[in-house]
Motif scaffolding. Structure first.
Motif, PDB file in Angstrom:
ATOM      1  N   GLU A 199       0.846  -1.191   0.000  1.00  0.00           N
ATOM      2  CA  GLU A 199       0.000   0.000   0.000  1.00  0.00           C
ATOM      3  C   GLU A 199       0.886   1.247   0.000  1.00  0.00           C
ATOM      4  OE1 GLU A 199      -3.129  -0.383  -0.499  1.00  0.00           O
ATOM      5  OE2 GLU A 199      -3.199  -2.523  -0.108  1.00  0.00           O
ATOM      6  N   ILE A 200       1.387   1.613  -1.163  1.00  0.00           N
ATOM      7  CA  ILE A 200       2.321   2.723  -1.310  1.00  0.00           C
ATOM      8  C   ILE A 200       1.718   4.057  -0.844  1.00  0.00           C
ATOM      9  CG2 ILE A 200       3.715   4.049  -2.955  1.00  0.00           C
ATOM     10  CD1 ILE A 200       4.789   1.252  -2.414  1.00  0.00           C
ATOM     11  N   PRO A 201       0.514   4.433  -1.302  1.00  0.00           N
ATOM     12  CA  PRO A 201      -0.017   5.743  -0.883  1.00  0.00           C
ATOM     13  C   PRO A 201      -0.125   5.894   0.629  1.00  0.00           C
ATOM     14  CG  PRO A 201      -1.294   4.885  -2.705  1.00  0.00           C
ATOM     15  CD  PRO A 201      -0.369   3.785  -2.261  1.00  0.00           C
ATOM     16  N   SER A 202      -0.605   4.876   1.320  1.00  0.00           N
ATOM     17  CA  SER A 202      -0.746   4.986   2.770  1.00  0.00           C
ATOM     18  C   SER A 202       0.602   4.971   3.465  1.00  0.00           C
ATOM     19  CB  SER A 202      -1.637   3.865   3.303  1.00  0.00           C
ATOM     20  OG  SER A 202      -1.047   2.606   3.031  1.00  0.00           O
ATOM     21  N   ALA A 203       1.612   4.377   2.839  1.00  0.00           N
ATOM     22  CA  ALA A 203       2.945   4.353   3.431  1.00  0.00           C
ATOM     23  C   ALA A 203       3.663   5.688   3.257  1.00  0.00           C
ATOM     24  CB  ALA A 203       3.767   3.235   2.805  1.00  0.00           C
ATOM     25  N   ILE A 204       3.399   6.390   2.159  1.00  0.00           N
ATOM     26  CA  ILE A 204       4.084   7.650   1.882  1.00  0.00           C
ATOM     27  C   ILE A 204       3.375   8.834   2.531  1.00  0.00           C
ATOM     28  CG2 ILE A 204       4.767   9.216   0.016  1.00  0.00           C
ATOM     29  CD1 ILE A 204       5.343   6.807  -1.688  1.00  0.00           C
ATOM     30  N   LYS A 205       2.094   8.693   2.857  1.00  0.00           N
ATOM     31  CA  LYS A 205       1.313   9.799   3.412  1.00  0.00           C
ATOM     32  C   LYS A 205       1.953  10.417   4.665  1.00  0.00           C
ATOM     33  CE  LYS A 205      -3.347  11.146   4.772  1.00  0.00           C
ATOM     34  NZ  LYS A 205      -2.861  12.316   5.401  1.00  0.00           N
ATOM     35  N   PRO A 206       2.425   9.643   5.633  1.00  0.00           N
ATOM     36  CA  PRO A 206       3.053  10.283   6.811  1.00  0.00           C
ATOM     37  C   PRO A 206       4.260  11.143   6.437  1.00  0.00           C
ATOM     38  CG  PRO A 206       2.610   7.983   7.269  1.00  0.00           C
ATOM     39  CD  PRO A 206       2.317   8.196   5.822  1.00  0.00           C
ATOM     40  N   TYR A 207       5.051  10.693   5.462  1.00  0.00           N
ATOM     41  CA  TYR A 207       6.193  11.498   5.017  1.00  0.00           C
ATOM     42  C   TYR A 207       5.715  12.784   4.358  1.00  0.00           C
ATOM     43  CZ  TYR A 207      10.310  13.110   2.574  1.00  0.00           C
ATOM     44  OH  TYR A 207      11.323  13.889   2.102  1.00  0.00           O
ATOM     45  N   ARG A 208       4.686  12.703   3.531  1.00  0.00           N
ATOM     46  CA  ARG A 208       4.155  13.909   2.879  1.00  0.00           C
ATOM     47  C   ARG A 208       3.607  14.883   3.918  1.00  0.00           C
ATOM     48  NH1 ARG A 208       6.872  14.060  -1.531  1.00  0.00           N
ATOM     49  NH2 ARG A 208       6.341  12.461  -3.054  1.00  0.00           N
ATOM     50  N   ASP A 209       2.946  14.374   4.948  1.00  0.00           N
ATOM     51  CA  ASP A 209       2.453  15.239   6.022  1.00  0.00           C
ATOM     52  C   ASP A 209       3.619  15.926   6.739  1.00  0.00           C
ATOM     53  OD1 ASP A 209      -0.112  14.466   5.367  1.00  0.00           O
ATOM     54  OD2 ASP A 209      -0.253  12.981   6.981  1.00  0.00           O
ATOM     55  N   PHE A 210       4.690  15.168   6.987  1.00  0.00           N
ATOM     56  CA  PHE A 210       5.884  15.723   7.620  1.00  0.00           C
ATOM     57  C   PHE A 210       6.492  16.807   6.746  1.00  0.00           C
ATOM     58  CE2 PHE A 210      10.529  15.599   8.099  1.00  0.00           C
ATOM     59  CZ  PHE A 210      10.646  15.959   9.436  1.00  0.00           C
ATOM     60  N   GLN A 211       6.544  16.564   5.422  1.00  0.00           N
ATOM     61  CA  GLN A 211       7.074  17.561   4.489  1.00  0.00           C
ATOM     62  C   GLN A 211       6.292  18.871   4.577  1.00  0.00           C
ATOM     63  OE1 GLN A 211       6.892  15.590   0.634  1.00  0.00           O
ATOM     64  NE2 GLN A 211       9.028  16.126   0.311  1.00  0.00           N
ATOM     65  N   LYS A 212       4.966  18.767   4.587  1.00  0.00           N
ATOM     66  CA  LYS A 212       4.136  19.972   4.647  1.00  0.00           C
ATOM     67  C   LYS A 212       4.306  20.690   5.980  1.00  0.00           C
ATOM     68  CE  LYS A 212       0.692  18.267   1.441  1.00  0.00           C
ATOM     69  NZ  LYS A 212      -0.652  17.726   1.294  1.00  0.00           N
ATOM     70  N   GLU A 213       4.378  19.923   7.054  1.00  0.00           N
ATOM     71  CA  GLU A 213       4.503  20.501   8.386  1.00  0.00           C
ATOM     72  C   GLU A 213       5.823  21.255   8.535  1.00  0.00           C
ATOM     73  OE1 GLU A 213       5.317  18.572  12.658  1.00  0.00           O
ATOM     74  OE2 GLU A 213       3.495  17.853  11.670  1.00  0.00           O
ATOM     75  N   ARG A 214       6.891  20.702   8.024  1.00  0.00           N
ATOM     76  CA  ARG A 214       8.224  21.301   8.151  1.00  0.00           C
ATOM     77  C   ARG A 214       8.608  22.183   6.950  1.00  0.00           C
ATOM     78  NH1 ARG A 214      10.171  20.235  13.365  1.00  0.00           N
ATOM     79  NH2 ARG A 214       9.161  18.294  13.948  1.00  0.00           N
ATOM     80  N   LYS A 215       7.683  22.292   5.985  1.00  0.00           N
ATOM     81  CA  LYS A 215       7.915  23.086   4.772  1.00  0.00           C
ATOM     82  C   LYS A 215       9.169  22.620   4.039  1.00  0.00           C
ATOM     83  CE  LYS A 215       5.397  26.893   6.626  1.00  0.00           C
ATOM     84  NZ  LYS A 215       5.451  27.995   7.518  1.00  0.00           N
ATOM     85  N   LEU A 216       9.208  21.321   3.769  1.00  0.00           N
ATOM     86  CA  LEU A 216      10.344  20.697   3.088  1.00  0.00           C
ATOM     87  C   LEU A 216       9.944  20.182   1.711  1.00  0.00           C
ATOM     88  CD1 LEU A 216      11.597  18.564   6.114  1.00  0.00           C
ATOM     89  CD2 LEU A 216      12.592  20.687   5.284  1.00  0.00           C
ATOM     90  N   GLU A 217       9.148  20.944   0.975  1.00  0.00           N
ATOM     91  CA  GLU A 217       8.650  20.480  -0.314  1.00  0.00           C
ATOM     92  C   GLU A 217       9.768  20.172  -1.309  1.00  0.00           C
ATOM     93  OE1 GLU A 217       6.961  22.957   1.321  1.00  0.00           O
ATOM     94  OE2 GLU A 217       5.168  21.774   1.687  1.00  0.00           O
ATOM     95  N   GLU A 218      10.895  20.935  -1.222  1.00  0.00           N
ATOM     96  CA  GLU A 218      11.987  20.676  -2.162  1.00  0.00           C
ATOM     97  C   GLU A 218      12.781  19.422  -1.790  1.00  0.00           C
ATOM     98  OE1 GLU A 218      13.420  23.221   1.120  1.00  0.00           O
ATOM     99  OE2 GLU A 218      11.829  23.556  -0.320  1.00  0.00           O
TER     100      GLU A 218
END
Length: 101
Positions: free
Chosen positions: A6-25
């Protein structure tokens, strides 16, 4: 490392962390899934893959659709007969009320 299909559910926490820390790049440089390498652009495609449950639901809906259509087709004549009989009964009741007056 993701130990699930389940790739999407596995990557979602990392994407949330990226948004929270403003690490989009700070993004993935690649991924290996089922022995195949995926580049940065292809990782985004992996994220949008449907989950196994969604695939099963779509498959079940596809399998169920013809059976539902068949049942509806089989029931149609009986339903139409009932509607005709109800209209006839209503017509007879109106005639009785008209003749009683």
């Amino acid at each position: 490392f993701v130990h699930t299909e389940e790739i999407p559910s596995a990557i979602k926490p990392y994407r949330d962390f990226q948004k929270e820390r403003k690490l989009e790049e700070n993004d993935f440089t690649g991924a290996v899934f089922e022995g195949k390498f995926y580049g940065p652009d292809e990782v985004k495609k992996l994220e949008t893959l449907p989950t196994r449950a969604e695939i099963y639901a779509n498959l079940l809906g596809s399998l169920k659709s013809p059976a539902s259509s068949l049942v509806t087709t089989i029931q149609a004549p009986a339903r139409e007969l009932v509607l005709v009989l109800k209209a006839h009964i209503k017509n007879l009741e109106e005639q009785e009320q008209g003749s009683a007056v």
